[in-house]
Design a protein around this motif. Structure first.
Motif, PDB file in Angstrom:
ATOM      1  N   GLN A   1      -6.427  -6.154   4.269  1.00 34.90           N
ATOM      2  CA  GLN A   1      -6.193  -6.933   3.047  1.00 34.90           C
ATOM      3  C   GLN A   1      -5.684  -8.332   3.376  1.00 34.90           C
ATOM      4  O   GLN A   1      -5.953  -9.283   2.647  1.00 34.90           O
ATOM      5  CB  GLN A   1      -5.197  -6.221   2.138  1.00 34.90           C
ATOM      6  CG  GLN A   1      -5.758  -5.018   1.426  1.00 34.90           C
ATOM      7  CD  GLN A   1      -4.713  -4.337   0.539  1.00 34.90           C
ATOM      8  OE1 GLN A   1      -3.714  -4.922   0.145  1.00 34.90           O
ATOM      9  NE2 GLN A   1      -4.966  -3.070   0.227  1.00 34.90           N
TER      10      GLN A   1
ATOM     11  N   ASN B   1      -3.158   4.323   9.104  1.00 34.46           N
ATOM     12  CA  ASN B   1      -4.172   3.940   8.113  1.00 34.46           C
ATOM     13  C   ASN B   1      -3.604   2.974   7.076  1.00 34.46           C
ATOM     14  O   ASN B   1      -4.278   2.036   6.667  1.00 34.46           O
ATOM     15  CB  ASN B   1      -4.750   5.174   7.421  1.00 34.46           C
ATOM     16  CG  ASN B   1      -5.610   6.006   8.341  1.00 34.46           C
ATOM     17  OD1 ASN B   1      -6.038   5.568   9.397  1.00 34.46           O
ATOM     18  ND2 ASN B   1      -5.858   7.247   7.953  1.00 34.46           N
TER      19      ASN B   1
ATOM     20  N   VAL C   1       0.858  -1.191   0.000  1.00 32.84           N
ATOM     21  CA  VAL C   1       0.000   0.000   0.000  1.00 32.84           C
ATOM     22  C   VAL C   1       0.892   1.238   0.000  1.00 32.84           C
ATOM     23  O   VAL C   1       2.036   1.191   0.434  1.00 32.84           O
ATOM     24  CB  VAL C   1      -0.978   0.055   1.207  1.00 32.84           C
ATOM     25  CG1 VAL C   1      -1.937  -1.117   1.183  1.00 32.84           C
ATOM     26  CG2 VAL C   1      -0.240   0.128   2.517  1.00 32.84           C
TER      27      VAL C   1
ATOM     28  N   GLN D   1      -4.799  -0.776   6.453  1.00 32.11           N
ATOM     29  CA  GLN D   1      -5.206  -1.257   5.129  1.00 32.11           C
ATOM     30  C   GLN D   1      -4.525  -2.592   4.813  1.00 32.11           C
ATOM     31  O   GLN D   1      -5.167  -3.527   4.315  1.00 32.11           O
ATOM     32  CB  GLN D   1      -4.848  -0.198   4.088  1.00 32.11           C
ATOM     33  CG  GLN D   1      -5.473  -0.385   2.753  1.00 32.11           C
ATOM     34  CD  GLN D   1      -5.108   0.770   1.802  1.00 32.11           C
ATOM     35  OE1 GLN D   1      -4.601   1.822   2.193  1.00 32.11           O
ATOM     36  NE2 GLN D   1      -5.339   0.554   0.530  1.00 32.11           N
TER      37      GLN D   1
END
Length: 180
Positions: free
Chosen positions: A145, A137, A95, A141
């Motif tokens: 995932q 954040n 990410v 994430q």
């Protein structure tokens, strides 16, 4: 002589230099790397505030000593979201994140073996400071995932508006220094 901010935390005192990070913003530079005394003092206080968890995850690099000490106290391993894909990683999750301290876009990634360790588990995200929340954040994430459940977001300090969040655990507030 430069400006400083005195941080009082868990019976310790640290003098932090105030560093300008943009024309309008300065921060008190808090670096835990190498500060064993501070890590060993704050980790038990954070452990007391954590809910029941199965896995600890931190982002590379400043959260590593804190995650280590918390994992040692809880007798569990911890996982590091790395800032680059390493040659040994198989099928990494990746990410993007923009952090106040790096002032540029970077990536965070997890190796597939870490993804398997997180899947279906209650995860505590551990960091040194939560400010804008962008790093937390991004780690969150990755955890989602990977199929993990974020049970806690914890840091030593909450900087600026982060201290007003009700979804993080922290020990002290760290002010931001804004020019009008």
């Amino acid at each position: 002589m430069s400006e400083t901010y005195t941080l009082k935390l868990c019976g310790l005192e640290r003098t932090l230099p105030i560093i300008q990070v943009s024309p309008q913003l300065s921060i008190a530079s808090f670096v835990v790397l190498g500060d064993t005394e501070l890590i060993c003092r704050v980790a038990p206080e954070l452990v007391k505030r954590l809910p029941e968890i199965d896995v600890i995850v931190t982002a590379e690099a400043k959260g590593i000593p804190l995650a280590f000490e918390i994992s040692r106290l809880l007798t569990m391993n911890f996982i590091i979201a790395r800032k680059s894909v390493k040659p040994y990683m198989q099928n990494p999750l990746v990410v993007s994140v923009y952090s106040i301290t790096t002032q540029k876009e970077q990536i965070l990634c997890l190796d597939n073996k870490d993804v398997l360790a997180i899947k279906g588990k209650r995860v505590a995200i551990i960091d040194d400071v939560i400010s804008t929340g962008q790093s937390i954040n991004a780690v969150e994430q990755l955890i989602r995932q990977a199929g993990g459940i974020v049970s806690a977001r914890a840091a030593i300090l909450a900087e600026g508006d982060a201290a007003d969040r009700n979804d993080i655990i922290y020990l002290e507030k760290l002010p931001l220094f804004v020019k009008n």
